[in-house]
Scaffold this motif. Structure first.
Motif, PDB file in Angstrom:
ATOM      1  N   ARG A  91       0.848  -1.194   0.000  1.00 12.60           N
ATOM      2  CA  ARG A  91       0.000   0.000   0.000  1.00 12.60           C
ATOM      3  C   ARG A  91       0.879   1.238   0.000  1.00 12.60           C
ATOM      4  N   ASN A 116      -6.773   4.445   0.220  1.00 10.29           N
ATOM      5  CA  ASN A 116      -7.925   3.531   0.219  1.00 10.29           C
ATOM      6  C   ASN A 116      -9.056   4.040   1.100  1.00 10.29           C
ATOM      7  N   LYS A 119     -11.786   6.036  -0.634  1.00  7.10           N
ATOM      8  CA  LYS A 119     -12.759   5.349  -1.479  1.00  7.10           C
ATOM      9  C   LYS A 119     -13.895   4.767  -0.637  1.00  7.10           C
TER      10      LYS A 119
END
Length: 394
Positions: A91, A116, A119
Motif C-alpha cells: 500500500r 484507500n 474510497k
C-alpha cells in the motif's frame, strides 16, 4: 548521528509506523516528557498509549522523522510541517507531519493518510435509508450550495469525498480547494492546496474562470469565502463545503453572522448535513446489554420502545483491546431546503422558527439518529451521548 545510532533510530521509527498502521490508527503523537518520549495513537477518535522511549533514543528518533519529512534538523525553535511518503504491505501511504517546540522538547504529530480510506462508499457511512435517499437527491442537483457541518474529526471530509465519488468526473469539471489535500483522486479532479499566497477566496475566484461544474471548498472560514461560494451557487455551479457549527439548523444563523444576506442564502441552500462519529460495538465480543435508566431517559427511549429494542455492548477482547468498541460510524441530521425552509431562511427566521419548519418536513436530529443506532445494537448510549452531548442537555 553515527551509523549505529542512525540504524537504531530508523528501526524504531519504522516500528512506530507499522504498529500504528496495524492498529488502524489515524494519528501518531510523540509527546516529549521530562523522563521519556511518550508514544500515543489515535484509534477510532480516542488517544491510546503505545509505549515510550528513553531520552537517549528520543532525540535521534525525532531527528529521523524530521529528516524523512523534509524538515530542518537544526531548527528546534520554530514550528515546521512536512510530509512522509511510504509503502507498507503493498500500500502506498503518506503521513502529514507537524513539529512544534514544547517545554521538554519537540512534539511531533503525524496524520496517517491512506488513499484507500478515501474510497468510502456513500452507503457505508451509516446513513439511514431515507436520509441516504435524500442526500443522494441533494447532491444530484445541477447547482446550489450544500454544506456539511460538525467539529474537527467528525468525518465531514470523508462524507464530501464519498459524495464526489458518485459524480461522473469524465463529463463534469470537478475542482477542489483544500487545506490540506489529504487524499488524491485518481482521475479528472483538479485539487488545489491552500497556502499563504493561495488562500481559499483567491483560489475560489480563479475556479470561477475555469468553467467548473462542481466546486468542493474544504472549509468556509471567512465571510469572503462564503460570499464567493454563494455567488458561485447562484451562477450555476454546485458548491460543496464545510462549516463548524453544532447542528444543521444553527448553520443558517452562522451564515447570517458571516454576512450572508437572508434572501441569497435562501435562494442557494440545497441541503445542510450535520454529523458526528460514534464508535461501533466490537463484533467479536458483542453481547446483550441493558442500559441504565438515566441513559434511557437522556436518549428519550420510552418504556414501550425498550421492549422493541435490541441493546448490545462489547464485553472487551483482544480484537478491540479490551474496549468493547471497534470501528466508527456516523450519526447524522439532514436539513433539506424545500420551499418552506427556503422561505423561512429568506425571511431571516431564528433557530426556533427554523426548527419548527424543519420538523414539519420530517427532520430528525443527530440525537434521534443515535437513539435509533443504540436501539438496533450498533453502539452504546454512552457513545452517542458523548458525541452529541450539546443536544442531549438541550
Amino acid at each position: 548521528m553515527g551509523g549505529s545510532e542512525l540504524s537504531l533510530a530508523v528501526g524504531i521509527v519504522d516500528n512506530i509506523f507499522m504498529q500504528a498502521l496495524d492498529m488502524g490508527a489515524s494519528d501518531i503523537h510523540l509527546q516529549p516528557e521530562r523522563e521519556q518520549l511518550k508514544i500515543r495513537h489515535r484509534q477510532d477518535g480516542v488517544l491510546v498509549d503505545a509505549g515510550a522511549l528513553p531520552p537517549e533514543q528520543a532525540a535521534n528518533v525525532i531527528a529521523r522523522i524530521k529528516l524523512a519529512a523534509g524538515m530542518r534538523i537544526d531548527e528546534q525553535r520554530e514550528t515546521q510541517d512536512g510530509r512522509i511518503d511510504m509503502e507498507y504491505n503493498n500500500r502506498r501511504l503518506s503521513a502529514r507531519a507537524s513539529c512544534v517546540p514544547s517545554l521538554n522538547g519537540e512534539k511531533i504529530v503525524m496524520r496517517l493518510l491512506d488513499p484507500n480510506a478515501m474510497k468510502v462508499d456513500l452507503s457505508k457511512l451509516g446513513m439511514s435509508d431515507d436520509l441516504l435517499k435524500k442526500w443522494r437527491r441533494a447532491i444530484a442537483v445541477p447547482y446550489g450550495l450544500i454544506l456539511v457541518t460538525g467539529p474537527t474529526g467528525s468525518g465531514k471530509t470523508s462524507t464530501l469525498y464519498a459524495s464526489l465519488q458518485t459524480f461522473d468526473s469524465s463529463k463534469r469539471n470537478i475542482m477542489t480547494v483544500e487545506d490540506p489535500v489529504e487524499y488524491e483522486f485518481e482521475t479528472s479532479v483538479a485539487q488545489v492546496q491552500v497556502s499563504e499566497r493561495l488562500t481559499f477566496p483567491r483560489v475560489m475566484r480563479t475556479f470561477l474562470r475555469q468553467d467548473p461544474d462542481v466546486m468542493m471548498v474544504g472549509e468556509m472560514r471567512d465571510p469572503e469565502s462564503l460570499a464567493i461560494g454563494i455567488q458561485a451557487a447562484l451562477t450555476g455551479h454546485l458548491v460543496l463545503s464545510t462549516l463548524h457549527t453544532n447542528n444543521a439548523v444553527e448553520t443558517i444563523g452562522r451564515m447570517f453572522d458571516m454576512g450572508a444576506e437572508p434572501y441569497l442564502a435562501g435562494g442557494v441552500v440545497v441541503a445542510i448535513l450535520a454529523q458526528r462519529l460514534v464508535r461501533l460495538n466490537c463484533q467479536k465480543c458483542i453481547q446483550p446489554y441493558q442500559p441504565l435508566p438515566e441513559e434511557l431517559k437522556t436518549l428519550g427511549i420510552s418504556a414501550e420502545e425498550v421492549g422493541k429494542a435490541k441493546f448490545m455492548k462489547g464485553a472487551g477482547c483482544a480484537e478491540c483491546r479490551g474496549t468493547g468498541l471497534k470501528g466508527r460510524v456516523g450519526v447524522f441530521e439532514l436539513l433539506m431546503a424545500n420551499q418552506d425552509v427556503k422561505h423561512a431562511i429568506s425571511e431571516g427566521k431564528g433557530f426556533r422558527d427554523l426548527s419548527e419548519v424543519a420538523r414539519a418536513q420530517g427532520f430528525r436530529t443527530m440525537l434521534e439518529d443515535g437513539k435509533f443506532k443504540v436501539m438496533n445494537g450498533w453502539t452504546t448510549p454512552d457513545e452517542v451521548l458523548r458525541a452529541v452531548f450539546t443536544q442531549a442537555i438541550a
